[in-house]
Design an enzyme around this catalytic site. Sequence first.
Site, PDB file in Angstrom:
ATOM      1  N   SER A 314      -0.984   2.331 -16.930  1.00  0.00           N
ATOM      2  CA  SER A 314      -0.901   2.820 -15.385  1.00  0.00           C
ATOM      3  C   SER A 314      -0.130   4.274 -15.563  1.00  0.00           C
ATOM      4  O   SER A 314       0.317   4.556 -16.403  1.00  0.00           O
ATOM      5  CB  SER A 314       0.018   1.960 -14.666  1.00  0.00           C
ATOM      6  OG  SER A 314       1.274   2.003 -14.922  1.00  0.00           O
ATOM      7  N   ASP A 315      -0.642   5.065 -14.402  1.00  0.00           N
ATOM      8  CA  ASP A 315       0.125   6.083 -14.357  1.00  0.00           C
ATOM      9  C   ASP A 315       1.643   5.763 -13.843  1.00  0.00           C
ATOM     10  O   ASP A 315       1.767   4.618 -13.216  1.00  0.00           O
ATOM     11  CB  ASP A 315      -0.583   7.255 -13.526  1.00  0.00           C
ATOM     12  CG  ASP A 315      -0.051   8.517 -13.993  1.00  0.00           C
ATOM     13  OD1 ASP A 315       1.139   9.069 -14.276  1.00  0.00           O
ATOM     14  OD2 ASP A 315      -0.716   9.674 -13.470  1.00  0.00           O
ATOM     15  N   LEU A 316       2.449   6.696 -13.901  1.00  0.00           N
ATOM     16  CA  LEU A 316       3.963   6.458 -13.812  1.00  0.00           C
ATOM     17  C   LEU A 316       4.068   5.692 -12.234  1.00  0.00           C
ATOM     18  O   LEU A 316       3.663   6.612 -11.027  1.00  0.00           O
ATOM     19  CB  LEU A 316       4.752   7.325 -13.681  1.00  0.00           C
ATOM     20  CG  LEU A 316       6.378   7.208 -13.799  1.00  0.00           C
ATOM     21  CD1 LEU A 316       6.974   6.313 -14.712  1.00  0.00           C
ATOM     22  CD2 LEU A 316       7.154   8.659 -13.859  1.00  0.00           C
ATOM     23  N   GLY A 317       4.448   4.562 -12.025  1.00  0.00           N
ATOM     24  CA  GLY A 317       4.541   4.157 -10.823  1.00  0.00           C
ATOM     25  C   GLY A 317       3.133   3.639  -9.954  1.00  0.00           C
ATOM     26  O   GLY A 317       3.377   3.020  -8.551  1.00  0.00           O
ATOM     27  N   SER A 318       2.251   3.592 -10.511  1.00  0.00           N
ATOM     28  CA  SER A 318       0.863   3.539  -9.593  1.00  0.00           C
ATOM     29  C   SER A 318       0.627   1.954  -9.530  1.00  0.00           C
ATOM     30  O   SER A 318      -0.283   1.768  -8.442  1.00  0.00           O
ATOM     31  CB  SER A 318      -0.408   4.078 -10.575  1.00  0.00           C
ATOM     32  OG  SER A 318      -0.553   3.709 -11.718  1.00  0.00           O
TER      33      SER A 318
END
Length: 797
Positions: A314-318
Amino acid sequence: MRKYVVLGLYFIGTVAYAQNARPVYKDRKAPTEARVKDLLGRMTVEEKVGQLATVLGWEMYQKEGARVGVSEAYKKALAERHIGGLWATLRADPWTKKTLATGLNPTQAVEATNALQKYAVEHTRLGIPLFLAEECPHGHMAIGTTVFPTAIGQGSTWNPALLQRMAAAIAQEVRAQGGHIGYGPVLDLAREPRWSRVEETYGEDPVLTSQLGVAMVTGLQGQSLKSGVNVISTLKHFAAYGVPEGGHNGGGNSTGYRELYQSFLPPVHAAVKAGVLSIMTSYNSIDGVPCTASEFLLTEVLRRQWGFQGFTVSDLGSISGLATSHHVAATPAEAAALAINAGLDDDLSGYGYDKALLEAINQQLVSGEVLDRAVSRVLRLKFDMGLFETPYVDVRRAARQVKSPAHVQLARRVAQESVVLLKNNQNLLPLSKSLQRIAVIGPNADNLYNQLGDYTAPQPESNIVTVLEGIRAKVSATTKVTYVKGCAIRDTTSADIAAAVAAVRQAQVAVVVLGGSSARDFKTEYQSTGAATVTSAGPEVLSDMESGEGYDRATLELLGKQQELLQAVVQTGTPVVVVLIKGRPLNLNWMAAHVPALLDAWYPGQEGGNAVADVLFGDYNPAGRLPISVPKHVGQLPVYYNAPRPARQSYVELDARPLYSFGFGLSYAKFEYSDLQVSATEGSGAVNVTVRFKVKNTSARAGDEVAQLYLRDEVSSVVTPSKQLKKFERFNLKAGEQKEVVFELTAEDLMLLNQQMHWAVEPGAFTLMIGASSDDIRLQASFNVANAIQLAQSATR
């Protein structure tokens, strides 16, 4: 004698027993799949979930004076959460609050990563080593590393071989410091210049982006992950992230599935075919489905259609954003379930899965089979990289390999090839080194960090050469070089335009360095994802930052008093050269009309000053080509060159053409194209088109040319562009030298996605266009395809 025979048999039996008792996953001779299966069978559910957590790494070491070790936060994360990896452990910037003093130099970085690995191996039940992921878009984002031009500059080189060398150098620096995964390249198409992350892309075209992306992946990963000098490439962002509506970072888009397959997915597909081993999802949604929870993208396309063998992240926090941003999940557990069931393996942040995924498993929202599938994909690469056998790196190697003289020279070469000459009236450039008085003006003339771009760590000043320093190093001691900043990028509270004008009046030529900045400072506020938060102007001095993640623009004008400064300088009558240092296309209308010479250097990296000076004084002949169109006005957007037909109509106020088109760039040399020959053959469901032509350097100066081949399908069952780049080649020609260029086109170059969503080559006429840019076509010819060709793979929606 009998005694020794008995002892020998006992010893052999003991050794055999020990070998049989040894876990298969610790046997380096066992097949990877057997090791993965054995380790999975020994892991608890909590340990499996922990392996999917890639948490923020810069808090996991502690530095006390010259000593570096592991932090209590790290010990706790291992003991309670069983984490499998760290991200950006060596990152330093205002967001992480790591400075040259509090961060780690390359030698300390190795001490830190070795300590982290040692603790993981020796203080956890199964001794699973960590994956350490680092940001690598234009150099390793760590202190003391080599800083190359940002990707938009790399794209301007149109030179895949050069980027492969650059990527290999970046990988070597990351691996030497204990890293295993490099985040990069970014393969988003940038067709919305207001978007804050244009600088991280290779521009607007899928073919150029594909070839440069493959070069980057190949350079990072090399021939073997066990080489000790290569890293896993994590390409970003999957998918269609670079065209958000309104230019809002992370915003949704309304692309159709045909355009998705034909434009936005090909660069990723090319990287998958080249063997990329990790892919990061994007924050945006497509047609209402967040990419982080898209089974269509993560399983149907990536795995079933393309055969991707690596792991997704994932991208950060997605993952948590599925609940908090997209609102497609009511709880963190539901968000975790949506992501992992769709095919998302690894959690960048550590809080998207973690307790939420455990809760989802307890609620039977996620099966054990799905969990094992994700964990096995991560573990497989840990085994393939040899981390269970060699988790540590040599402390002495980092000092030799990080920012080596060869890497610094390579950074200068990439910067040289990235410079785009936009205008050169009456051959003002190159400048003479015998000039006696030069004025260097502007906010980006002597600003270290403004020329480095986003995703750059603090660097010692001695590592960076500014344009002012590059010019001073190029001329003789008798030349007077006067520098006046004149104004800032954004702030208008302090400017000294009068001093700049006075200096220019006394000079024979003025070099004015303008543009933008992605330089973060410690006053900027940041979101949890690391993107900057844009705030309204207050009483304090504004930072220069107007580009970089989170800094979306409503206009493309020069900010602050830069335009006022430039106009005042031009009014002096002194010849003016503008050098642009920036991360996105800006409004260049006035300077294109009134300034005799323009150079676009993008963010040229640590050797940018030397590279720009090399071009200004003719020691390097520029040949960079625009990888993205430069609009005349935001009202024209989108203005990318290969938009679907029909042709764009003019507006009441202005025409629909860009100021500078995709592929454009001038040289100090002149080139002629001639003798176009086209030969098309068909047979057995295939087509091959051989294109030959000659390019001659008709000037007295050696230089590079970038030959570009565009194609038009004259009549098609679905709408297609009036021209599409299909092939290109950058090559050097000596004065008077001629070269025959040969391009080969196949069915993949001619195909389209028809109304039934099948890839096919349709019979009919095609037009070939050969030239120096998308708007500078020198040769043209047509050929016909007689028979329809159905390609094996079809697309699904």
